[in-house]
Enzyme design. Structure first.
Site, short mmCIF file in Angstrom:
data_model
loop_
_atom_site.label_atom_id
_atom_site.label_comp_id
_atom_site.label_asym_id
_atom_site.label_seq_id
_atom_site.Cartn_x
_atom_site.Cartn_y
_atom_site.Cartn_z
N SER A 67 5.46 -74.38 53.57
CA SER A 67 6.13 -73.15 54.01
C SER A 67 7.24 -73.42 55.04
CB SER A 67 5.06 -72.21 54.56
OG SER A 67 5.57 -70.97 54.89
N THR A 506 -3.46 -72.67 61.54
CA THR A 506 -2.62 -73.62 60.82
C THR A 506 -2.15 -74.79 61.69
OG1 THR A 506 -0.62 -72.41 61.37
CG2 THR A 506 -1.68 -71.83 59.29
N ARG A 511 -2.75 -69.72 70.41
CA ARG A 511 -1.55 -68.88 70.56
C ARG A 511 -1.80 -67.77 71.57
NH1 ARG A 511 1.59 -70.87 66.55
NH2 ARG A 511 0.65 -71.10 64.49
P1 NG1 Z 1 -1.69 -69.13 62.63
O1 NG1 Z 1 -1.24 -70.54 62.81
O2 NG1 Z 1 -3.14 -68.96 62.31
O3 NG1 Z 1 -1.23 -68.29 63.80
C1 NG1 Z 1 0.43 -68.59 61.08
C2 NG1 Z 1 1.01 -67.23 61.30
C3 NG1 Z 1 0.28 -66.25 60.42
C4 NG1 Z 1 0.31 -66.66 58.96
C5 NG1 Z 1 -0.15 -68.11 58.83
C6 NG1 Z 1 -0.03 -68.64 57.43
C7 NG1 Z 1 1.84 -66.23 63.38
C8 NG1 Z 1 1.59 -65.91 64.80
N1 NG1 Z 1 0.85 -66.82 62.70
O4 NG1 Z 1 -0.94 -68.54 61.35
O5 NG1 Z 1 0.82 -64.97 60.60
O6 NG1 Z 1 1.57 -66.45 58.40
O7 NG1 Z 1 0.58 -68.96 59.72
O8 NG1 Z 1 1.22 -69.19 57.15
O9 NG1 Z 1 2.94 -65.97 62.89
ZN ZN Z 2 5.97 -69.35 53.54
#
Ligand code: NG1
Ligand code: ZN
Length: 549
Positions: A67, A506, A511
């Site tokens: 991504s 991820t 966060r």
């Molecule tokens: P994580 O890393 O769990 O915060 C991020 C995005 C999610 C989602 C996932 C999957 C933020 C704060 N978090 O997740 O919204 O898109 O990646 O790609 O944007």
């Molecule tokens: Zn994507």
């Protein structure tokens, strides 16, 4: 038929697991530096083939992508038969296979899975796979193919394409020839389906001003090349950041994630966009979309997933009403805690809104409970789901007056325009353009639906993010035990203050999100909460971060 253990052993030995690395199937599947993913791809191939057998030979999808992550990363996720994310229970099976330390352990784990998941090995197995433009993709796909071969799956290589196209293909293949047929099971068929719906929806509307599209130097650029000729003169798209051959260009200082996290225009668009003009950015696999425009003084204004949800939900509510269907069809919205508080307020005053934990699967499942469920993450990932009953109601509805027929036809065309399997940057972009054309909105009018509360997202590296546990759709911490009370105490000091802490699914970070009436306050609150997090688990105060990543 039993497992061909010799073949599994022979092929698995070609893809040894790196030592001392623990993989985890998270919200975005497996995702990490590409160089350590070979064994994982092999094992995902095995798993996908077995999952198809478990589901009676229905086609399972596998997407190789990371991504919006840097180009050196890669990842893989499975797609279930209706085009949605892999069922929860199988995420732990995926993790178990990926972590088997060697071939004998893998064989044992596969045999165990066959038993506990009651997989009938005599069933057929079908898997379709694709990858994005990452340089590591080709060799990872070869490892995946070995895994599929080990179980004897019938395979279809969908080549280099976007994540939403792969999701679309899975659903199209599995519904072919049924009453739920989703569309032709090819990328050309997908382009034709969306394009035809778009043209019908904008027929008779004023010409759409040129739209600048930032493709993040990723696979979205290839998708756009296919859409531009098909769309003809219905809309003029100016594709930028469409360089998929220069090493290191992917997601670098451009794309939807850059726009959302930096809250600024990619430098590569500075000379292209002039005041009043709108543009949008895809992410690296074209499942996220961010819009923006420059105001009359040339200042950057961002229109994120929350603004898209608000625009689209309000439009669908209006159409449902105009079609005379408001008693039959209820529209609802699903968001996560990252949704801007101002968007939640705007939407809640108009329709039901639900907050769920981060991760598309949570949003998607919650949206399925509405007749029409609109879901978007603030970062621009989202779509709209029309329930099967709603689709039937639309097909059967007998309009009483011509205005009802017009609105009904628009709803039926929206049902075709929207990729209902997953967030889709191209489909969502065309959807936004339809709404703007119908409402005669420029970016300015759209932006003025509500005013975003200033916010700040930061990450904190901690020794073990798994000690952070949350409740209430991730809006409150239950562990570490005393931290939430400290956050609450701090938040109270800020006007319109809101802040929450959650472990990323991820990345190996925690966060911290904060919003407040003024930007300086949002920054300050985020910084202080991050400080609390660090003090709680970070250890050495000398290393306490002053600036966050
Ligand atoms: P994580 O890393 O769990 O915060 C991020 C995005 C999610 C989602 C996932 C999957 C933020 C704060 N978090 O997740 O919204 O898109 O990646 O790609 O944007
Ligand atoms: Zn994507």
């Amino acid at each position: 038929m039993s497992l061909n253990v010799n073949e599994l052993r022979r092929l698995s030995d070609l893809h040894p697991k790196p030592r001392a690395i623990q993989f985890q199937y998270g919200t975005a599947g497996f995702r990490t530096v590409a160089s350590i993913l070979d064994s994982t791809l092999f094992r995902v191939g095995v798993l996908a083939a077995l999952r198809s057998k478990r589901l009676d030979g229905k086609t399972i999808g596998v997407m190789v992508t990371a991504s919006h992550n840097p180009e050196a990363d890669n990842g893989v996720k499975l797609v279930d038969p209706r085009g949605e994310m892999l069922e929860n229970a199988w995420e732990s099976h995926a993790t178990a296979l990926a972590n088997a330390p060697n071939t004998p352990a893998l064989i044992e784990a596969v045999e165990h899975l066959v038993k506990v998941a009651k997989i009938d090995l005599n069933k057929p197995s079908r898997v379709v796979y694709a990858r994005d433009t990452r340089p590591s993709g080709a060799s990872l796909v070869r490892a995946l193919e070995d895994g599929l071969k080990a179980i004897g799956a019938e395979t279809r290589d969908a080549g280099v394409t976007t994540t939403p196209v792969l999701h679309y293909l899975v659903r199209a293949i599995n519904t072919k020839g049924t009453k739920d047929e989703y569309g032709p099971d090819s990328e050309e068929g997908y382009v034709a389906k969306l394009t035809a719906a778009f043209k019908k929806l904008i027929a008779g509307k004023a010409a759409i001003p040129l739209l600048v599209v930032d493709c993040a130097n990723g696979v979205g650029a290839l998708a756009l090349q296919k859409f531009i000729p098909a769309l003809g003169n219905s809309i003029t798209l100016h594709s930028v950041n469409d360089d998929i051959s220069t090493a290191g260009a992917l997601n670098n200082a451009c794309g939807a994630d850059f726009v959302k996290t930096q809250q600024k225009l990619p430098a590569s668009l500075e000379s292209l966009l002039h005041p009043g003009q709108r543009g949008c950015s895809f992410d690296g696999d074209a499942d996220r979309l961010m819009y923006f425009y420059l105001d009359e003084r040339g200042r950057f204004r961002m229109l994120d997933g929350d603004k898209i949800a608000s625009l689209v939900a309000a439009f669908i509510v209006e159409l449902v009403k105009s079609a005379g269907l408001e008693d039959k069809i209820k529209v609802g919205v699903v968001q996560t805690a990252y949704a801007n508080g101002a968007s939640t307020k705007y939407l809640s005053e108009r329709l039901p809104v639900k907050c769920v934990p981060t991760g598309v699967k949570h949003l998607h499942h919650a949206a399925e409970h509405y007749d029409v469920g609109v879901y978007f993450e603030a970062n621009g990932h989202g779509t709209v789901l029309f329930s099967p009953e709603t689709q039937q109601a639309l097909r059967e509805h007998q309009p009483a007056i011509p205005a009802q027929l017009t609105a009904l036809t628009h709803l039926l065309n929206l049902n075709d325009l929207i990729n209902q399997t997953v967030g889709d940057a191209v489909s969502d972009m065309l959807l936004v353009e339809v709404v703007l054309a119908h409402k005669s909105y420029s970016g300015v009018e759209w932006d003025s639906l509500y005013v975003d509360l200033p916010n700040r997202l930061v990450k904190v590296k901690v020794a073990n993010r798994n000690v952070f546990k949350t409740e209430d759709a991730e809006r409150r911490l239950i562990s570490p035990p005393t931290l939430q009370a400290k956050i609450d105490e701090l938040v109270r000091k800020y006007e319109d203050g809101r802040s929450f802490v959650r472990p990323s699914g991820t990345e190996d970070v925690v966060r911290v999100y904060a919003e407040a009436r003024a930007k300086s306050q949002a920054d300050d609150l985020a910084f202080r909460v991050a400080g609390l997090v660090y003090d709680e688990v970070g250890g050495d105060p000398g290393l306490r971060p002053r600036e966050f990543l």
